[in-house]
Write a protein that holds these residues in place. Structure first.
Motif, short mmCIF file in Angstrom:
data_model
loop_
_atom_site.label_atom_id
_atom_site.label_comp_id
_atom_site.label_asym_id
_atom_site.label_seq_id
_atom_site.Cartn_x
_atom_site.Cartn_y
_atom_site.Cartn_z
N GLY A 201 28.51 51.74 -2.12
CA GLY A 201 28.86 53.15 -2.26
C GLY A 201 29.48 53.40 -3.62
N ASP A 202 29.70 54.67 -3.93
CA ASP A 202 30.35 55.04 -5.18
C ASP A 202 31.84 54.73 -5.09
OD1 ASP A 202 27.92 56.04 -6.09
OD2 ASP A 202 28.36 58.08 -5.43
N ILE A 203 32.42 54.25 -6.19
CA ILE A 203 33.85 53.98 -6.25
C ILE A 203 34.38 54.62 -7.53
CG2 ILE A 203 35.66 52.22 -6.32
CD1 ILE A 203 33.72 50.28 -4.98
N SER A 204 35.27 55.58 -7.39
CA SER A 204 35.86 56.23 -8.56
C SER A 204 36.70 55.23 -9.35
CB SER A 204 36.71 57.43 -8.14
OG SER A 204 37.78 56.99 -7.31
N ILE A 205 37.03 55.59 -10.57
CA ILE A 205 37.73 54.66 -11.45
C ILE A 205 39.11 54.29 -10.90
CG2 ILE A 205 38.85 56.40 -12.91
CD1 ILE A 205 37.89 54.62 -15.33
N ASN A 206 39.67 55.13 -10.05
CA ASN A 206 40.95 54.80 -9.39
C ASN A 206 40.75 54.60 -7.88
OD1 ASN A 206 40.44 57.44 -8.68
ND2 ASN A 206 42.58 58.10 -8.84
N GLY A 207 39.53 54.21 -7.50
CA GLY A 207 39.20 54.07 -6.08
C GLY A 207 39.23 52.65 -5.56
N GLY A 208 39.83 51.72 -6.31
CA GLY A 208 39.99 50.36 -5.80
C GLY A 208 38.90 49.39 -6.19
N GLY A 209 38.09 49.74 -7.19
CA GLY A 209 37.05 48.82 -7.64
C GLY A 209 37.62 47.63 -8.39
N LEU A 210 36.77 46.62 -8.63
CA LEU A 210 37.24 45.44 -9.36
C LEU A 210 37.54 45.80 -10.81
CD1 LEU A 210 35.41 42.09 -8.55
CD2 LEU A 210 37.48 43.06 -7.57
N CYS A 211 38.58 45.18 -11.33
CA CYS A 211 38.90 45.26 -12.76
C CYS A 211 39.03 43.83 -13.28
CB CYS A 211 40.16 46.07 -13.01
SG CYS A 211 41.58 45.62 -11.98
N TYR A 212 38.62 43.64 -14.52
CA TYR A 212 38.55 42.31 -15.12
C TYR A 212 39.50 42.22 -16.30
CZ TYR A 212 34.43 41.37 -12.30
OH TYR A 212 33.57 41.18 -11.25
N LEU A 213 40.17 41.09 -16.43
CA LEU A 213 41.00 40.86 -17.61
C LEU A 213 40.08 40.44 -18.75
CD1 LEU A 213 43.92 40.71 -18.70
CD2 LEU A 213 43.88 38.26 -18.13
N ALA A 214 40.12 41.17 -19.84
CA ALA A 214 39.22 40.91 -20.96
C ALA A 214 39.47 39.52 -21.54
CB ALA A 214 39.42 41.97 -22.04
N ASN A 215 38.40 38.85 -21.91
CA ASN A 215 38.46 37.55 -22.59
C ASN A 215 39.32 36.54 -21.83
OD1 ASN A 215 37.00 38.71 -24.84
ND2 ASN A 215 38.93 39.67 -25.44
N SER A 216 39.14 36.50 -20.51
CA SER A 216 40.04 35.71 -19.67
C SER A 216 39.52 34.32 -19.32
CB SER A 216 40.35 36.47 -18.38
OG SER A 216 39.17 36.64 -17.60
N LEU A 217 38.30 33.97 -19.71
CA LEU A 217 37.78 32.65 -19.33
C LEU A 217 38.68 31.50 -19.80
CD1 LEU A 217 33.91 33.00 -19.83
CD2 LEU A 217 35.18 32.92 -17.68
N PRO A 218 39.13 31.49 -21.07
CA PRO A 218 40.02 30.39 -21.49
C PRO A 218 41.31 30.33 -20.67
CG PRO A 218 39.13 31.52 -23.40
CD PRO A 218 38.78 32.36 -22.20
N LEU A 219 41.84 31.49 -20.31
CA LEU A 219 43.07 31.52 -19.52
C LEU A 219 42.83 30.96 -18.12
CD1 LEU A 219 46.00 32.32 -19.00
CD2 LEU A 219 45.21 34.64 -18.47
N GLY A 220 41.74 31.38 -17.48
CA GLY A 220 41.43 30.86 -16.15
C GLY A 220 41.26 29.35 -16.17
N GLU A 221 40.56 28.84 -17.18
CA GLU A 221 40.34 27.40 -17.29
C GLU A 221 41.66 26.67 -17.54
OE1 GLU A 221 37.47 27.35 -20.39
OE2 GLU A 221 35.78 27.79 -19.05
N ALA A 222 42.54 27.28 -18.36
CA ALA A 222 43.84 26.65 -18.65
C ALA A 222 44.72 26.61 -17.41
CB ALA A 222 44.55 27.41 -19.77
N ILE A 223 44.71 27.67 -16.61
CA ILE A 223 45.49 27.68 -15.37
C ILE A 223 45.00 26.59 -14.43
CG2 ILE A 223 46.04 29.03 -13.30
CD1 ILE A 223 45.88 31.55 -15.04
N GLU A 224 43.68 26.43 -14.33
CA GLU A 224 43.13 25.41 -13.45
C GLU A 224 43.45 24.00 -13.95
OE1 GLU A 224 40.97 24.22 -9.95
OE2 GLU A 224 42.01 26.03 -10.59
N THR A 225 43.41 23.80 -15.26
CA THR A 225 43.77 22.49 -15.83
C THR A 225 45.22 22.16 -15.54
OG1 THR A 225 42.12 22.70 -17.59
CG2 THR A 225 43.94 21.17 -17.97
#
Length: 333
Positions: A201-225
């Motif tokens: 369905g449609d989800i407005s910008i403040n309707g609870g859709g997913l949001c992503y942290l920009a350029n976060s791959l290195p951070l996610g990998e560092a947290i897991e390490t």
């Protein structure tokens, strides 16, 4: 007569974020200021595959517009909410296809509990559990437009879709999805998987859709390490669990966006990426891409409905076998 959901207009999509989100973005436990927000980069499914693959590697996600036929998605939405016709979830006089929340009912019965997203109302909880096995839903998760795109994108001859999918609805001002990356929950295998997040369905910008942290791959990998280092004393069973001693309740990374920013010393330029989602859109993301949902503050009271799917290349020996069963709230994952 209840109106049928309409696509987001071009004029609305072009409004600046300061107009669309004057108070910033709500997340579990806090708000993200407008200065820390930006827009997801949209991609057409007709772009050359090499460009799409490069965007996935560069951004950690690709936000694909109009991948699944809109009416097929709205049919799935209608099928899901029809099961709630005799509950207090939906607003009287509205259609299941719209999925409008009944603001006159007790909102605490419908709010998700922790990371499980299970309504407190027992009847609604059973409906949610049963929905994961519904034949129409199981057919929808294997929609040919979705699966063919994934095989083409990844260069796979065949794919494996994990049986354990996450079908969730979030009522206005209920609990959303906390900050995490998906590898937290799929440590039981070393193979590569691709997540598809599908708004139903449609989800407005403040309707609870997913949001992503920009350029976060290195951070996610560092947290897991870092986790792996701190988990050296754990048993294999403890290590693969997202609910171990080093994790928050629900397997999330922080209680609020402010806590997460403080814990990981995020720079002022590392923004959360948001958008209006339209029925038919799909976001694909990598295992270490950091993301969360916004808080559902939709002005029309629409219930956010979505599904999370995980795909592997068929023949990959590193699949997390714990996910070869349909979701159950007591499965410990």
């Amino acid at each position: 007569m209840a109106c049928v959901e309409q696509p987001v207009s071009e004029s609305l999509r072009e409004l600046p974020l300061s107009t669309r989100l004057p108070n910033g973005l709500g997340q579990n436990g806090g708000r993200v200021d407008i200065t820390q927000l930006d827009l997801l980069r949209p991609s057409s499914p007709s772009l050359p595959l090499e460009e799409l693959r490069q965007r996935l590697q560069d951004d950690g996600y690709i936000f694909v517009k109009g991948l699944i036929p809109r009416e097929d998605v709205l049919d799935a939405r209608e099928n899901y909410f029809k099961a709630y016709a005799n509950t207090s979830l939906l607003a009287p006089g509205t259609s299941p296809r719209e999925g409008i929340f009944n603001a006159a009912s007790d909102p605490d019965l419908h709010k998700g509990i922790g990371g499980q997203g299970l309504p407190a109302d027992p009847e609604e909880a059973k409906i949610l559990i049963d929905a994961h096995s519904d034949p129409k839903y199981r057919a929808f998760v294997e929609h040919p437009a979705l699966t063919q795109f994934i095989r083409d994108l990844m260069g796979w001859k065949e794919h494996v879709l994990l049986d354990r999918t996450m079908l969730r609805h979030n009522v206005p001002f209920g609990m959303g999805t906390g900050i995490h990356y998906d590898k937290l929950f799929l440590r039981g295998g070393e193979g590569f998987f691709l997540t598809a997040w599908v708004p139903i369905g449609d989800i407005s910008i403040n309707g609870g859709g997913l949001c992503y942290l920009a350029n976060s791959l290195p951070l996610g990998e560092a947290i897991e390490t870092d986790f792996t280092t701190r988990a050296a004393h754990m048993t294999p069973e403890q290590w693969i669990s997202a609910f171990n001693a080093n994790m928050m309740s629900g397997g999330m990374l922080a209680a609020s966006p402010q806590e997460f920013a403080s814990d990981h010393a995020l720079s002022g330029g590392q923004r959360w990426l948001v958008t209006n989602y339209e029925a038919g859109d799909v976001v694909f993301h990598l295992p270490y891409s950091v993301h969360a949902s916004g808080r559902n503050e939709d002005a029309a009271g629409r219930i956010r409905l979505s599904m999370d799917l995980r795909f592997y290349d068929k023949g990959d020996g590193g699949i997390d076998k714990r996910w070869f069963k349909i979701w159950d709230p007591n499965d410990g994952l």
